[in-house]
Scaffold this active site. Structure first.
Site, short mmCIF file in Angstrom:
data_model
loop_
_atom_site.label_atom_id
_atom_site.label_comp_id
_atom_site.label_asym_id
_atom_site.label_seq_id
_atom_site.Cartn_x
_atom_site.Cartn_y
_atom_site.Cartn_z
N ASP A 1 48.46 35.81 42.50
CA ASP A 1 47.02 36.05 42.42
C ASP A 1 46.60 36.16 40.96
OD1 ASP A 1 44.49 37.19 44.08
OD2 ASP A 1 44.69 38.26 42.17
N TYR B 1 41.15 36.64 34.04
CA TYR B 1 42.37 37.27 33.51
C TYR B 1 42.91 36.51 32.30
CZ TYR B 1 42.53 39.36 38.25
OH TYR B 1 42.24 40.00 39.43
N LYS C 1 40.20 32.89 41.02
CA LYS C 1 38.84 33.38 41.33
C LYS C 1 37.85 32.88 40.28
CE LYS C 1 41.24 37.65 42.55
NZ LYS C 1 42.26 37.75 41.49
N HIS D 1 34.78 35.94 42.48
CA HIS D 1 35.37 37.19 41.99
C HIS D 1 34.46 38.40 42.21
CE1 HIS D 1 38.48 38.59 38.80
NE2 HIS D 1 38.18 39.59 39.60
P1 NAP Z 1 48.17 47.97 41.24
O1 NAP Z 1 49.02 46.85 41.76
O2 NAP Z 1 47.60 48.96 42.18
O3 NAP Z 1 48.97 48.80 40.15
C1 NAP Z 1 49.64 48.22 39.09
C2 NAP Z 1 50.20 49.37 38.22
O4 NAP Z 1 51.25 50.05 38.93
C3 NAP Z 1 50.77 48.89 36.93
O5 NAP Z 1 50.47 49.87 35.95
C4 NAP Z 1 52.28 48.86 37.20
O6 NAP Z 1 52.98 49.09 35.99
C5 NAP Z 1 52.45 49.99 38.18
N1 NAP Z 1 53.53 49.79 39.15
C6 NAP Z 1 53.79 48.66 39.86
N2 NAP Z 1 54.81 48.86 40.71
C7 NAP Z 1 55.21 50.13 40.56
C8 NAP Z 1 56.24 50.91 41.15
N3 NAP Z 1 57.02 50.42 42.10
N4 NAP Z 1 56.39 52.20 40.74
C9 NAP Z 1 55.57 52.72 39.77
N5 NAP Z 1 54.60 52.03 39.16
C10 NAP Z 1 54.41 50.73 39.56
O7 NAP Z 1 46.95 47.40 40.37
P2 NAP Z 1 46.27 46.01 40.09
O8 NAP Z 1 47.12 45.20 39.19
O9 NAP Z 1 44.89 46.30 39.62
O10 NAP Z 1 46.14 45.31 41.52
C11 NAP Z 1 47.03 44.31 41.98
C12 NAP Z 1 46.44 42.92 41.83
O11 NAP Z 1 45.19 42.83 42.51
C13 NAP Z 1 46.06 42.55 40.39
O12 NAP Z 1 47.17 42.26 39.58
C14 NAP Z 1 45.13 41.40 40.63
O13 NAP Z 1 45.86 40.23 40.92
C15 NAP Z 1 44.35 41.91 41.83
N6 NAP Z 1 43.09 42.60 41.44
C16 NAP Z 1 41.91 42.01 41.80
C17 NAP Z 1 40.70 42.62 41.48
C18 NAP Z 1 39.42 41.98 41.91
O14 NAP Z 1 38.35 42.37 41.42
N7 NAP Z 1 39.47 41.00 42.79
C19 NAP Z 1 40.68 43.85 40.80
C20 NAP Z 1 41.90 44.42 40.44
C21 NAP Z 1 43.10 43.80 40.77
P3 NAP Z 1 54.02 48.02 35.36
O15 NAP Z 1 53.34 46.67 35.33
O16 NAP Z 1 54.30 48.59 34.02
O17 NAP Z 1 55.21 48.05 36.26
#
Ligand code: NAP
Length: 281
Positions: free
Chosen positions: A43, A48, A73, A106
């Protein structure tokens, strides 16, 4: 791997990998490591700035394109028919592919009807296998889906144990639209990885808080795309298919729902103004 069948019969892996906030110069390496772990769904987004890294990793993997499921997106500055159309061409170039598996709007701001028409055109031309939206609250979703030809297949919204989106999901289910979680760990907010209920449940199965949180979404019929730049965490987040939460576990986690965003509410006028400022840039 578990799969969800979208409203046009396209199969989408239920667990994928997100690259929001993955630095541009680290994206290729992170995606290559994720591919080694077993992820096939990625994704990204125009906003990004790292679509190219995703494309490079998929090329470098040597695996056939059909094994992958790529989501990107359309950003708010590319809203409107002509700009969205040009941005789809640019995304295809950066991703080094002839087709995008899932293309989303998005944010629900700007001329997203115009963007959607451009997405429908790309869909009919075979450049996109499924189209949908992101961050659409039920009211905007219901309005959009009413007036479009190709119904949105996915709505990607903030979804995690503290914001479970039960009401939104009930309407997405009603309109045959798959819910997809962004922020499955709430990016660590609310002291996420120390949540006592998740820890106690994980201890029973020898699983981490992260794994229990992801498994809860998996068993709630949500598509999820956790992000990490660390290979050991990519592996940890992938190892959620060898245990199952009981009905009692599911109910205990359901009780964590705060029914509100830990980030920002898209229906808040201040949020709308924030996005209007971005749209003008
Ligand atoms: P998330 O997946 O909820 O959290 C990522 C965070 O958690 C990072 O700081 C990561 O650190 C840490 N982490 C990951 N696995 C872990 C584990 N097993 N134990 C402890 N910490 C862990 O946040 P997100 O990246 O915002 O959401 C996921 C995806 O959703 C995004 O990458 C993106 O593709 C999508 N997204 C979309 C939107 C939208 O508006 N459509 C908004 C936000 C996100 P490290 O990387 O240092 O491991």
């Amino acid at each position: 791997m578990f799969y969800k069948t979208l409203n046009n019969q396209v199969k989408m892996p239920q667990l994928g990998f997100g690259v929001y906030q993955t630095p541009v110069d680290e994206t290729k390496q992170a995606v290559l490591e994720a591919i080694e772990v077993g992820y096939r769904s990625f994704d990204t987004a125009q906003a990004y700035g790292n679509e190219a890294g995703v494309g490079q990793a998929i090329q470098a993997s040597g695996l056939p394109r059909e094994e992958f499921f790529i989501t990107t997106k359309i950003w708010i500055t590319n809203a409107g028919y002509e700009k969205a159309k040009a941005s789809i061409a640019a995304s295809l170039r950066k991703l080094q592919t002839d087709y995008i598996d899932l293309l989303l709007i998005h944010q629900p701001f700007g001329d997203y009807y115009g963007s959607y028409r451009a997405m429908e055109k790309a869909y009919k031309a075979g450049k996109v296998r499924a189209i949908g939206v992101s961050n659409f609250s039920p009211d905007r979703f219901i309005d959009l889906q009413h007036f479009v030809d190709i119904k949105p297949a996915v709505n990607q919204i903030e979804t995690h144990v503290f914001q479970q989106q039960k009401l939104a999901k009930s309407y997405l289910d009603k309109y045959h639209c798959q819910i997809e979680s962004w922020g499955p760990f709430a990016e660590g907010r609310n002291d996420f990885f120390n949540t006592p209920v998740l820890k106690a449940i994980g201890d029973k199965y020898g699983k981490s808080v992260a794994q229990v949180a992801l498994r809860f979404l998996l068993q709630s019929d949500v598509v999820l795309i956790p992000k990490s730049v660390r290979k050991e965490r990519m592996q940890e987040n992938f190892d959620i298919f060898d245990f199952a939460l009981t009905e009692e576990d599911m109910q205990a986690i359901a009780a964590l729902d705060q029914e509100k965003s830990l980030f920002f509410d898209h229906q808040d006028p201040e949020t709308a103004e924030f996005f209007m400022n971005l749209a003008d840039k």
